[in-house]
Design an enzyme around this catalytic site. Sequence first.
Site, PDB file in Angstrom:
ATOM      1  N   THR A  52       0.842  -1.254  -0.156  1.00 46.43           N
ATOM      2  CA  THR A  52       0.014  -0.146  -0.087  1.00 46.43           C
ATOM      3  C   THR A  52       1.094   1.241   0.069  1.00 46.43           C
ATOM      4  O   THR A  52       2.201   1.186   0.467  1.00 46.43           O
ATOM      5  CB  THR A  52      -1.070   0.183   1.070  1.00 46.43           C
ATOM      6  OG1 THR A  52      -1.617   1.231   1.439  1.00 46.43           O
ATOM      7  CG2 THR A  52      -0.210  -0.246   2.487  1.00 46.43           C
ATOM      8  N   ARG A  53       0.412   2.273  -0.720  1.00 42.68           N
ATOM      9  CA  ARG A  53       0.872   3.709  -0.567  1.00 42.68           C
ATOM     10  C   ARG A  53       0.002   4.617  -0.421  1.00 42.68           C
ATOM     11  O   ARG A  53       0.311   5.894  -0.512  1.00 42.68           O
ATOM     12  CB  ARG A  53       1.621   4.010  -2.124  1.00 42.68           C
ATOM     13  CG  ARG A  53       0.653   3.540  -3.140  1.00 42.68           C
ATOM     14  CD  ARG A  53       1.233   4.226  -4.575  1.00 42.68           C
ATOM     15  NE  ARG A  53       0.724   5.375  -4.993  1.00 42.68           N
ATOM     16  CZ  ARG A  53      -0.534   5.583  -5.519  1.00 42.68           C
ATOM     17  NH1 ARG A  53      -0.997   4.290  -6.038  1.00 42.68           N
ATOM     18  NH2 ARG A  53      -1.006   6.654  -6.094  1.00 42.68           N
ATOM     19  N   ASN A  54      -1.054   4.279   0.270  1.00 40.46           N
ATOM     20  CA  ASN A  54      -2.117   5.063   0.727  1.00 40.46           C
ATOM     21  C   ASN A  54      -2.522   4.791   2.336  1.00 40.46           C
ATOM     22  O   ASN A  54      -2.570   3.319   2.445  1.00 40.46           O
ATOM     23  CB  ASN A  54      -3.412   5.080  -0.106  1.00 40.46           C
ATOM     24  CG  ASN A  54      -3.154   5.701  -1.550  1.00 40.46           C
ATOM     25  OD1 ASN A  54      -2.601   6.891  -1.547  1.00 40.46           O
ATOM     26  ND2 ASN A  54      -3.392   5.117  -2.328  1.00 40.46           N
TER      27      ASN A  54
END
Length: 572
Positions: free
Chosen positions: A200-202
Amino acid sequence: MSDVIPAGTAHGGQLLDLYAQGEALVAAKEQAKTNLSWDLSKRQMCDIELLLNGAFSPLNGFMNEADYNAVLDSMCLADGTLWPMPITLDVSASFAQQLSPGQTITLRDAEGVVIANMTVSDCWRPDKAREAQAVFGSEKDCHPGVHYLQAEAGEYYVGGSLVGVTPPLYYDFKQYRDSPRSLRKKFAEWGWSKAIALQTRNPMHRAHVIMTKRLMAENNANFVIHTAVGMTKPGDLDHYCRVRCYEKVLKRYPQGSAQLSLLPLGMRMAGPREALWQAIIRQNYGFTHFIVGHDHAGPGLNDEGCAFYEPEASQQLVQSYQAELGIKILSAPFLLYAQGREEFCEEGQLLPGEEGLYISGAELREILKRGDPVPDWFAFPEIVEELQHTMPPRAKQGFTVFFTGLSGSGKSTLANGLMVRLRERGGRHVTLLDGDVVRKNLSSELSFSKEHRELNIQRIGYVASEITKNGGVAICAPIAPYIAGRRSVRNLIEGVGTFIEIHVATPIEVCEGRDRKGLYAMARAGKVKGFTGIDDPYQEPENPEMRIDTSQYEMAEAIDIVVARLEEIGVI
């Protein structure tokens, strides 16, 4: 435990550790003192860390040309080993000309610390259009991976094996920074036989927690938020805010069942290929399961408003390689909120006539920037509070207004007028970065070659980003003739505030008629070479926030129109 959490790599070999030890380390440090050196970029720093610690096993260095070509053509190395992403050391043409096979060079971080020595195998000039099409399925500059490849990556690639000297040093969240070996050790200490990785990058919200809990139960496995904290998509939230959000969301899981670990990955936003690449990396870290989401590692929408990749393309590609992987692929269900039932379900589970609610990451950022309330059904209150602290409404953020246009178009006059209007309003510090003033004070040693003009724009962008990051207003007024340079500045600033590009679209005939500095006359006479609009192109912005032709208005009226547009955008 080793039969479940494997000791080897994703391809059955030994997990690599490329750091020198003992006498070899002393020798490597001595050798570095006399070697030709290359300063690593941010993405190269991400790549070299994962090469050295074994996350990119079976790679033992940056790819040679044979492996690079094989990866583009078949998503395999030259020996047939599955590997979908080119891992290359890109360098300038001037540096490449100094290299020869067998030579040892030293790779340093931005502060000059020796990270590794590299024995050069070969050096070549890649066909970047071919690479863009193979890796990203596109040659459009609006794709962040393509933009990086074409506008920021070096002209030549160097292949060769590595010997690690100094691991990268971090001062933040050290308790979460794991190598493949250290994370495998933690799995053993925790008594975990199955571990699910979520890339994940959020931030994570209610649907993410529900989805991961279901997958944990279905697979009788524990769970790790294995978040990317290297380079992500320009404009993403910084990893500091995201990690604070993850620490809060972990409290929503049963104690001891979920953990957090950071991955210094330089993402390419390459969609299906990247999803497969990330699965291999997670197997090297010792995970037994990997979640692949809808539009996994996708960059969002292209310039036509469509997604670059089909919604399930990543899941389909990675699942097609399941037999070759030693990690189980879990396709994340796409959950919608059924408001009448107050629960999340998959689209196929919606009742006739029932609407499923969904908010994308981009939509959430817009909600926050407008200062609107985030729906309770979507996010946990403690996460919303953290996001609002980091991302206040636009009217409270710093921002950059970037005027671009031909010489004589009216950029400087508009910029000066806007500066005065904003200072009259008060509330923020306002700085004007006019093209001529910057040339005198920041870039006086630069020529007017294309390379130096682009460097000048990057310097302006860097200063503007620092002003914006600290809540101020930067007003820039360079010619900035090239799309790639302006996009790099946008990418730099959108991570810390709002970027507003204004194309001062005054016709060249009007600009030349004004010619206050006599530059057009000298260019026409051949006394000035490479003059924008005469013998060097001006690439018009494709989708600026605003266009204005100053020949159609009195200047005071034109300034009013610009101020009104900023009010409409919401920055003032």
